[in-house]
Design a protein around this motif. Structure first.
Motif, PDB file in Angstrom:
ATOM      1  N   ILE A 244      14.065  -2.511  -9.204  1.00  0.00           N
ATOM      2  CA  ILE A 244      14.416  -1.765  -7.991  1.00  0.00           C
ATOM      3  C   ILE A 244      14.131  -2.679  -6.798  1.00  0.00           C
ATOM      4  CG2 ILE A 244      13.916   0.271  -6.589  1.00  0.00           C
ATOM      5  CD1 ILE A 244      12.784   1.546  -9.227  1.00  0.00           C
ATOM      6  N   PHE A 245      15.133  -2.941  -5.984  1.00  0.00           N
ATOM      7  CA  PHE A 245      14.961  -3.805  -4.820  1.00  0.00           C
ATOM      8  C   PHE A 245      14.601  -2.986  -3.582  1.00  0.00           C
ATOM      9  CE2 PHE A 245      17.884  -6.887  -7.065  1.00  0.00           C
ATOM     10  CZ  PHE A 245      16.915  -7.876  -7.224  1.00  0.00           C
ATOM     11  N   ILE A 246      13.729  -3.577  -2.776  1.00  0.00           N
ATOM     12  CA  ILE A 246      13.333  -2.987  -1.495  1.00  0.00           C
ATOM     13  C   ILE A 246      13.822  -3.935  -0.403  1.00  0.00           C
ATOM     14  CG2 ILE A 246      11.424  -2.054  -0.144  1.00  0.00           C
ATOM     15  CD1 ILE A 246      11.674  -0.778  -2.918  1.00  0.00           C
ATOM     16  N   THR A 247      14.582  -3.436   0.568  1.00  0.00           N
ATOM     17  CA  THR A 247      15.147  -4.328   1.577  1.00  0.00           C
ATOM     18  C   THR A 247      15.314  -3.628   2.916  1.00  0.00           C
ATOM     19  OG1 THR A 247      17.013  -5.788   2.083  1.00  0.00           O
ATOM     20  CG2 THR A 247      17.510  -3.750   0.906  1.00  0.00           C
ATOM     21  N   SER A 248      15.489  -4.437   3.948  1.00  0.00           N
ATOM     22  CA  SER A 248      15.755  -3.907   5.290  1.00  0.00           C
ATOM     23  C   SER A 248      17.214  -4.080   5.671  1.00  0.00           C
ATOM     24  CB  SER A 248      14.886  -4.627   6.327  1.00  0.00           C
ATOM     25  OG  SER A 248      13.519  -4.478   6.030  1.00  0.00           O
ATOM     26  N   HIS A 249      17.987  -4.779   4.828  1.00  0.00           N
ATOM     27  CA  HIS A 249      19.348  -5.134   5.199  1.00  0.00           C
ATOM     28  C   HIS A 249      20.356  -4.746   4.120  1.00  0.00           C
ATOM     29  CE1 HIS A 249      17.704  -7.413   8.559  1.00  0.00           C
ATOM     30  NE2 HIS A 249      16.843  -7.961   7.708  1.00  0.00           N
ATOM     31  N   PHE A 250      21.429  -4.121   4.528  1.00  0.00           N
ATOM     32  CA  PHE A 250      22.463  -3.662   3.606  1.00  0.00           C
ATOM     33  C   PHE A 250      23.231  -4.820   2.970  1.00  0.00           C
ATOM     34  CE2 PHE A 250      21.887   0.029   6.372  1.00  0.00           C
ATOM     35  CZ  PHE A 250      21.818   1.049   5.436  1.00  0.00           C
ATOM     36  N   GLU A 251      23.281  -5.980   3.632  1.00  0.00           N
ATOM     37  CA  GLU A 251      24.141  -7.059   3.148  1.00  0.00           C
ATOM     38  C   GLU A 251      23.695  -7.645   1.811  1.00  0.00           C
ATOM     39  OE1 GLU A 251      21.576  -9.023   6.483  1.00  0.00           O
ATOM     40  OE2 GLU A 251      22.569  -7.108   6.109  1.00  0.00           O
ATOM     41  N   PHE A 252      22.476  -7.336   1.379  1.00  0.00           N
ATOM     42  CA  PHE A 252      21.992  -7.870   0.101  1.00  0.00           C
ATOM     43  C   PHE A 252      22.459  -7.041  -1.098  1.00  0.00           C
ATOM     44  CE2 PHE A 252      18.731  -9.575   3.040  1.00  0.00           C
ATOM     45  CZ  PHE A 252      18.852 -10.926   2.726  1.00  0.00           C
TER      46      PHE A 252
ATOM     47  N   TYR B 296      18.830  -0.032  -4.908  1.00  0.00           N
ATOM     48  CA  TYR B 296      18.280  -0.599  -3.678  1.00  0.00           C
ATOM     49  C   TYR B 296      17.680   0.534  -2.853  1.00  0.00           C
ATOM     50  CZ  TYR B 296      20.267  -5.337  -3.811  1.00  0.00           C
ATOM     51  OH  TYR B 296      20.543  -6.647  -4.122  1.00  0.00           O
ATOM     52  N   LEU B 297      16.529   0.284  -2.280  1.00  0.00           N
ATOM     53  CA  LEU B 297      15.912   1.247  -1.371  1.00  0.00           C
ATOM     54  C   LEU B 297      15.708   0.569  -0.017  1.00  0.00           C
ATOM     55  CD1 LEU B 297      13.213   2.851  -3.711  1.00  0.00           C
ATOM     56  CD2 LEU B 297      15.311   3.930  -2.874  1.00  0.00           C
ATOM     57  N   ILE B 298      16.052   1.287   1.036  1.00  0.00           N
ATOM     58  CA  ILE B 298      15.959   0.740   2.389  1.00  0.00           C
ATOM     59  C   ILE B 298      14.597   1.071   3.002  1.00  0.00           C
ATOM     60  CG2 ILE B 298      16.927   0.828   4.715  1.00  0.00           C
ATOM     61  CD1 ILE B 298      18.702  -0.601   2.778  1.00  0.00           C
ATOM     62  N   LYS B 299      13.978   0.065   3.619  1.00  0.00           N
ATOM     63  CA  LYS B 299      12.718   0.284   4.336  1.00  0.00           C
ATOM     64  C   LYS B 299      12.991   1.070   5.616  1.00  0.00           C
ATOM     65  CE  LYS B 299      10.662  -4.110   2.826  1.00  0.00           C
ATOM     66  NZ  LYS B 299      10.097  -5.401   3.279  1.00  0.00           N
ATOM     67  N   PRO B 300      12.087   1.939   6.023  1.00  0.00           N
ATOM     68  CA  PRO B 300      10.895   2.375   5.277  1.00  0.00           C
ATOM     69  C   PRO B 300      11.284   3.299   4.120  1.00  0.00           C
ATOM     70  CG  PRO B 300      11.106   3.630   7.303  1.00  0.00           C
ATOM     71  CD  PRO B 300      12.193   2.594   7.344  1.00  0.00           C
TER      72      PRO B 300
ATOM     73  N   ASP C 100       0.833  -1.210   0.000  1.00  0.00           N
ATOM     74  CA  ASP C 100       0.000   0.000   0.000  1.00  0.00           C
ATOM     75  C   ASP C 100       0.866   1.259   0.000  1.00  0.00           C
ATOM     76  OD1 ASP C 100      -2.189  -1.658   0.087  1.00  0.00           O
ATOM     77  OD2 ASP C 100      -2.493  -1.460   2.253  1.00  0.00           O
ATOM     78  N   HIS C 101       1.935   1.243   0.798  1.00  0.00           N
ATOM     79  CA  HIS C 101       2.827   2.406   0.884  1.00  0.00           C
ATOM     80  C   HIS C 101       3.535   2.655  -0.451  1.00  0.00           C
ATOM     81  CE1 HIS C 101       5.806   5.249   2.282  1.00  0.00           C
ATOM     82  NE2 HIS C 101       6.781   4.423   1.928  1.00  0.00           N
TER      83      HIS C 101
END
Length: 233
Positions: A85-93, A105-109, A16-17
């Motif tokens: 475009i990847f969405i992730t919570s972790h930098f290691e990816f 790469y975009l970091i959540k949120p 949704d976001h």
């Protein structure tokens, strides 16, 4: 131009976001968009079988059995042009994105302004993509980039389009298909249309392509194809 954008994430709040942020970017910059959402990689792949024409994909890296990285690898087997475009919570990816030519790469949120910047970058890249042609195969619409097409062969009422990765068969006359392509293609024979870009050798009787295919050259065509090949290169 209307852009088809896919959002794949296993969290509905994230979907949704991202959708709202994408719609906001679309309205702000005047880009018409068709936004499709998927709650898993499996759901996306099921829909992708029927329609592979996506301009931009926003993929969550960490999903159920099939991760965003694994999904991108599947897409890249036959689709080199979609901006991922990847969405992730972790930098290691981050390092894994190079393998599938990810745009960012975009970091959540995910911040709406940051997403908008990356989407605008994707649109810029899409605007300068090489010529392409749309074909209808077994109920699917497929976008083929000219640089990937090696040659086209006419067989009665059907065409066989041979690309770097696979072969497509469709019902169309070679003369009709020829006018849909750029001057990078040459009719070497009544049954063959070849990419000048992929020719590596021309003899009086045949043309050899980069994949090793040797195709017949019609009598009287040698000078014309040789001139076109030299002019193209």
């Amino acid at each position: 131009m209307k852009y088809k954008i896919g959002i794949c994430d296993d969290e509905q709040l994230q979907i949704d976001h991202l959708k709202a942020a994408t719609e906001g970017w679309s309205k702000t910059f005047g880009h018409a968009c068709d936004i499709c959402t998927f709650s898993s990689a499996e759901e996306f792949l099921f829909a992708y079988e029927d329609d592979k024409f996506f301009d931009i994909l926003l993929l969550d890296v960490e999903m159920g059995e099939i991760s965003g990285i694994a999904l991108a690898k599947k897409i890249r087997i036959e689709n080199k042009r979609t901006e991922i475009i990847f969405i992730t919570s972790h930098f290691e990816f981050f390092g894994e994105g190079y393998e599938v030519d990810a745009l960012h790469y975009l970091i959540k949120p995910v911040e709406q302004e940051k997403l908008g910047t990356v989407l605008s970058k994707a649109v810029e890249k899409l605007a300068v993509q090489p010529p392409s042609v749309l074909i209808s195969v077994e109920g699917e619409t497929v976008k083929l980039y000219e640089e990937d097409i090696l040659y086209v062969e006419s067989m009665l009422h059907y065409l066989s389009i041979v690309t770097k990765d696979r072969e497509y068969k469709l019902k169309e006359k070679i003369s009709a298909f020829e006018v849909r392509l750029s001057d990078d293609f040459f009719r070497i024979h009544r049954s063959y249309l070849v990419s000048l870009k992929h020719i590596i050798r021309i003899s009086r009787a045949s043309v050899t392509l980069s994949n090793g295919a040797e195709l017949p050259l019609a009598r009287g065509k040698y000078d014309d194809v040789n001139y076109a090949f030299i002019a193209r290169n």
